[in-house]
Write a protein that holds these residues in place. Structure first.
Motif, PDB file in Angstrom:
ATOM      1  N   ALA A  46       0.908  -1.058  -0.054  1.00 33.22           N
ATOM      2  CA  ALA A  46      -0.283  -0.060   0.021  1.00 33.22           C
ATOM      3  C   ALA A  46       0.886   1.443   0.051  1.00 33.22           C
ATOM      4  CB  ALA A  46      -0.356   0.154   1.303  1.00 33.22           C
ATOM      5  N   VAL A  47       2.579   1.517   0.880  1.00 26.41           N
ATOM      6  CA  VAL A  47       3.232   1.854   0.622  1.00 26.41           C
ATOM      7  C   VAL A  47       3.818   2.694  -1.145  1.00 26.41           C
ATOM      8  CG1 VAL A  47       5.264   2.978   2.048  1.00 26.41           C
ATOM      9  CG2 VAL A  47       3.801   2.127   3.337  1.00 26.41           C
ATOM     10  N   PHE A  48       3.730   0.863  -1.374  1.00 32.05           N
ATOM     11  CA  PHE A  48       4.760   1.582  -2.514  1.00 32.05           C
ATOM     12  C   PHE A  48       3.498   2.399  -3.326  1.00 32.05           C
ATOM     13  CE2 PHE A  48       6.826  -2.750  -2.392  1.00 32.05           C
ATOM     14  CZ  PHE A  48       8.603  -2.022  -1.950  1.00 32.05           C
ATOM     15  N   ALA A  49       1.795   1.595  -3.650  1.00 39.34           N
ATOM     16  CA  ALA A  49       1.337   2.366  -4.612  1.00 39.34           C
ATOM     17  C   ALA A  49       1.124   3.892  -3.471  1.00 39.34           C
ATOM     18  CB  ALA A  49      -0.234   1.738  -4.344  1.00 39.34           C
ATOM     19  N   ALA A  50       1.184   3.958  -2.977  1.00 40.97           N
ATOM     20  CA  ALA A  50       0.888   5.595  -2.592  1.00 40.97           C
ATOM     21  C   ALA A  50       1.647   6.757  -3.370  1.00 40.97           C
ATOM     22  CB  ALA A  50       0.535   5.811  -1.194  1.00 40.97           C
ATOM     23  N   GLY A  51       3.359   6.094  -2.703  1.00 39.92           N
ATOM     24  CA  GLY A  51       4.442   6.555  -3.688  1.00 39.92           C
ATOM     25  C   GLY A  51       4.635   6.944  -5.042  1.00 39.92           C
ATOM     26  N   GLY A  52       3.586   5.534  -5.802  1.00 43.75           N
ATOM     27  CA  GLY A  52       4.234   6.096  -6.938  1.00 43.75           C
ATOM     28  C   GLY A  52       5.382   4.432  -7.919  1.00 43.75           C
ATOM     29  N   LEU A 158      -6.462  -4.557  16.180  1.00 41.79           N
ATOM     30  CA  LEU A 158      -4.616  -4.940  16.019  1.00 41.79           C
ATOM     31  C   LEU A 158      -5.240  -4.285  14.668  1.00 41.79           C
ATOM     32  CD1 LEU A 158      -3.999  -8.068  17.726  1.00 41.79           C
ATOM     33  CD2 LEU A 158      -2.965  -5.233  18.459  1.00 41.79           C
ATOM     34  N   GLY A 159      -6.007  -4.558  13.906  1.00 46.84           N
ATOM     35  CA  GLY A 159      -5.942  -4.920  12.309  1.00 46.84           C
ATOM     36  C   GLY A 159      -6.103  -3.141  12.659  1.00 46.84           C
ATOM     37  N   GLU A 160      -6.969  -2.953  12.601  1.00 43.20           N
ATOM     38  CA  GLU A 160      -7.050  -1.270  13.019  1.00 43.20           C
ATOM     39  C   GLU A 160      -5.769  -0.345  12.878  1.00 43.20           C
ATOM     40  OE1 GLU A 160     -10.700  -0.423  15.357  1.00 43.20           O
ATOM     41  OE2 GLU A 160     -11.811  -1.447  14.418  1.00 43.20           O
ATOM     42  N   THR A 161      -5.441  -1.178  13.983  1.00 40.10           N
ATOM     43  CA  THR A 161      -3.521  -0.101  14.277  1.00 40.10           C
ATOM     44  C   THR A 161      -2.818  -0.484  13.299  1.00 40.10           C
ATOM     45  OG1 THR A 161      -4.143  -0.518  16.120  1.00 40.10           O
ATOM     46  CG2 THR A 161      -2.187  -0.025  15.866  1.00 40.10           C
ATOM     47  N   GLU A 162      -2.171  -1.916  12.478  1.00 37.37           N
ATOM     48  CA  GLU A 162      -1.743  -1.878  11.455  1.00 37.37           C
ATOM     49  C   GLU A 162      -2.472  -0.749  10.166  1.00 37.37           C
ATOM     50  OE1 GLU A 162      -0.362  -4.857   8.388  1.00 37.37           O
ATOM     51  OE2 GLU A 162      -1.694  -5.400   9.531  1.00 37.37           O
ATOM     52  N   ALA A 163      -3.285  -1.052  10.144  1.00 42.19           N
ATOM     53  CA  ALA A 163      -4.667   0.298   8.919  1.00 42.19           C
ATOM     54  C   ALA A 163      -3.435   1.526   9.367  1.00 42.19           C
ATOM     55  CB  ALA A 163      -5.398  -0.057   8.718  1.00 42.19           C
ATOM     56  N   SER A 164      -4.277   2.166  10.325  1.00 41.92           N
ATOM     57  CA  SER A 164      -3.752   3.299  10.819  1.00 41.92           C
ATOM     58  C   SER A 164      -2.127   3.573  10.830  1.00 41.92           C
ATOM     59  CB  SER A 164      -4.216   3.365  12.435  1.00 41.92           C
ATOM     60  OG  SER A 164      -3.491   4.914  13.210  1.00 41.92           O
ATOM     61  N   LEU A 165      -1.233   2.348  11.249  1.00 39.75           N
ATOM     62  CA  LEU A 165       0.653   3.354  10.886  1.00 39.75           C
ATOM     63  C   LEU A 165       0.450   2.694   9.486  1.00 39.75           C
ATOM     64  CD1 LEU A 165       1.786   0.729  13.258  1.00 39.75           C
ATOM     65  CD2 LEU A 165       2.006   3.326  13.350  1.00 39.75           C
ATOM     66  N   THR A 166      -0.426   2.352   9.015  1.00 44.14           N
ATOM     67  CA  THR A 166      -0.297   2.242   7.104  1.00 44.14           C
ATOM     68  C   THR A 166      -0.306   4.277   6.785  1.00 44.14           C
ATOM     69  OG1 THR A 166      -0.132  -0.487   6.840  1.00 44.14           O
ATOM     70  CG2 THR A 166      -0.509   1.284   4.970  1.00 44.14           C
ATOM     71  N   ARG A 167      -1.751   4.414   7.270  1.00 41.49           N
ATOM     72  CA  ARG A 167      -2.304   5.776   6.840  1.00 41.49           C
ATOM     73  C   ARG A 167      -0.528   6.763   7.568  1.00 41.49           C
ATOM     74  NH1 ARG A 167      -6.984   3.367   8.050  1.00 41.49           N
ATOM     75  NH2 ARG A 167      -6.569   4.390  10.291  1.00 41.49           N
ATOM     76  N   GLU A 168      -0.394   6.215   8.108  1.00 43.69           N
ATOM     77  CA  GLU A 168       0.511   7.301   9.084  1.00 43.69           C
ATOM     78  C   GLU A 168       1.684   7.362   8.629  1.00 43.69           C
ATOM     79  OE1 GLU A 168       1.593   7.045  13.105  1.00 43.69           O
ATOM     80  OE2 GLU A 168       3.462   6.682  12.695  1.00 43.69           O
ATOM     81  N   ALA A 169       2.492   5.980   7.603  1.00 45.95           N
ATOM     82  CA  ALA A 169       3.037   6.028   6.567  1.00 45.95           C
ATOM     83  C   ALA A 169       3.450   6.993   5.330  1.00 45.95           C
ATOM     84  CB  ALA A 169       3.679   4.732   6.314  1.00 45.95           C
ATOM     85  N   VAL A 170       2.039   6.763   4.849  1.00 39.92           N
ATOM     86  CA  VAL A 170       1.533   7.435   3.829  1.00 39.92           C
ATOM     87  C   VAL A 170       1.473   9.074   4.003  1.00 39.92           C
ATOM     88  CG1 VAL A 170      -0.377   8.021   1.533  1.00 39.92           C
ATOM     89  CG2 VAL A 170       0.367   5.383   2.663  1.00 39.92           C
ATOM     90  N   ASP A 171       1.020   9.095   4.822  1.00 35.85           N
ATOM     91  CA  ASP A 171       0.748  10.782   5.532  1.00 35.85           C
ATOM     92  C   ASP A 171       2.215  11.055   5.790  1.00 35.85           C
ATOM     93  OD1 ASP A 171      -1.697  11.175   5.125  1.00 35.85           O
ATOM     94  OD2 ASP A 171      -2.040  10.227   7.126  1.00 35.85           O
ATOM     95  N   ARG A 172       3.161  10.242   5.490  1.00 31.65           N
ATOM     96  CA  ARG A 172       4.621  11.162   6.328  1.00 31.65           C
ATOM     97  C   ARG A 172       5.668  11.287   4.750  1.00 31.65           C
ATOM     98  NH1 ARG A 172       7.211   8.818  12.419  1.00 31.65           N
ATOM     99  NH2 ARG A 172       7.991  11.175  11.707  1.00 31.65           N
ATOM    100  N   LEU A 173       4.705  10.701   3.884  1.00 33.03           N
ATOM    101  CA  LEU A 173       5.285  10.416   2.495  1.00 33.03           C
ATOM    102  C   LEU A 173       6.721   9.775   2.465  1.00 33.03           C
ATOM    103  CD1 LEU A 173       6.085  14.531   2.350  1.00 33.03           C
ATOM    104  CD2 LEU A 173       3.880  12.862   1.865  1.00 33.03           C
ATOM    105  N   LEU A 174       6.441   8.253   3.718  1.00 36.84           N
ATOM    106  CA  LEU A 174       7.479   6.949   3.211  1.00 36.84           C
ATOM    107  C   LEU A 174       6.944   6.351   1.570  1.00 36.84           C
ATOM    108  CD1 LEU A 174       7.160   7.826   6.757  1.00 36.84           C
ATOM    109  CD2 LEU A 174       7.348   5.072   6.048  1.00 36.84           C
ATOM    110  N   PHE A 175       7.593   5.990   1.312  1.00 34.03           N
ATOM    111  CA  PHE A 175       7.323   5.068   0.102  1.00 34.03           C
ATOM    112  C   PHE A 175       8.047   3.691  -0.059  1.00 34.03           C
ATOM    113  CE2 PHE A 175      10.690   8.452  -0.214  1.00 34.03           C
ATOM    114  CZ  PHE A 175      11.623   7.830  -0.451  1.00 34.03           C
ATOM    115  N   GLY A 176       8.855   3.725   0.823  1.00 34.86           N
ATOM    116  CA  GLY A 176       9.029   2.067   0.734  1.00 34.86           C
ATOM    117  C   GLY A 176       9.586   1.499   2.146  1.00 34.86           C
TER     118      GLY A 176
END
Length: 212
Positions: A46-52, A158-176
């Motif tokens: 999901a982070v890959f997809a968000a970051g191109g 726990l699943g919601e936390t993992e999803a939240s961390l993924t959204r957080e990663a995207v919001d912080r502009l991670l790409f890998g």
């Protein structure tokens, strides 16, 4: 959390090659600096997809070929076992990630389990999506594997936390992955660990991360 210790946010995924390559050196850095780590498992695809970015098999053949060269270089540099084409890659790491989060919630040390999960994929050719594999890895690293697995299955938080961390990663502009943050400054990739340690030891002013 001890405010007197350096604080590092560590974003990783069990299916992240470079998180595995840098796992033991990162542990060494943590010991040398006395840093406190917040482990943040994320949905890497999901982070890959968000970051191109693209999954490995969808990348141009030139990049796939060079990646194999780099894998062999770093295998020798780090002195670690590393399978170039692991049997169970990419497996779904979500249950394992949720077990990590369940252990963190209980204030248990997940350092060994996180490394074991990475090594399982990239060196031991184990299926990180298999429940018995996860239980065995957790037990071998001092965690209550069966209990953590049951929580990962049954506790939707726990699943919601993992999803939240993924959204957080995207919001912080991670790409890998791996991505390390120290005082708000990002360090991408295991080959940036020297720069991360320099920032901690020398107390350099954080470089702002704002592509806008």
């Amino acid at each position: 959390m001890n405010a007197d210790r350096p604080q590092i946010d560590y974003y990783f995924s069990f299916i992240s090659l470079w998180s595995y390559v840098g796992s033991l050196p990162f542990q060494d850095l943590v010991r040398r600096t006395g840093a406190e780590v917040t482990f943040k498992p994320i949905d890497l695809l999901a982070v890959f997809a968000a970051g191109g970015g693209k999954p490995v098999k969808e990348r141009p053949k030139q990049r796939q070929a060079y990646r194999l060269v780099e894998m062999q270089r770093w295998r020798e540099i780090r002195g670690i076992p590393l399978v170039l084409q692991p049997r169970f890659y990419p497996a779904n790491p979500s249950v394992g990630h949720r077990m990590v989060l369940a252990a963190i919630r209980e204030a248990l040390d997940v350092t060994g389990f996180v490394h074991a999960g990475l090594k399982a994929v990239w060196a031991d050719e184990l299926d990180i999506a298999a429940p018995e594999t996860l239980v065995a890895l957790a037990d071998a690293n001092g965690l209550p594997g069966r209990r953590l697995l049951e929580q990962a299955w049954e506790d939707t938080a726990l699943g919601e936390t993992e999803a939240s961390l993924t959204r957080e990663a995207v919001d912080r502009l991670l790409f890998g992955a791996p991505f390390y943050f120290y005082r708000g400054e990002p360090f991408w990739g295991q080959d940036r660990l020297d720069l991360l340690e320099r920032a901690i030891v020398e107390g350099t002013e954080p470089i702002p991360f704002d592509p806008s």
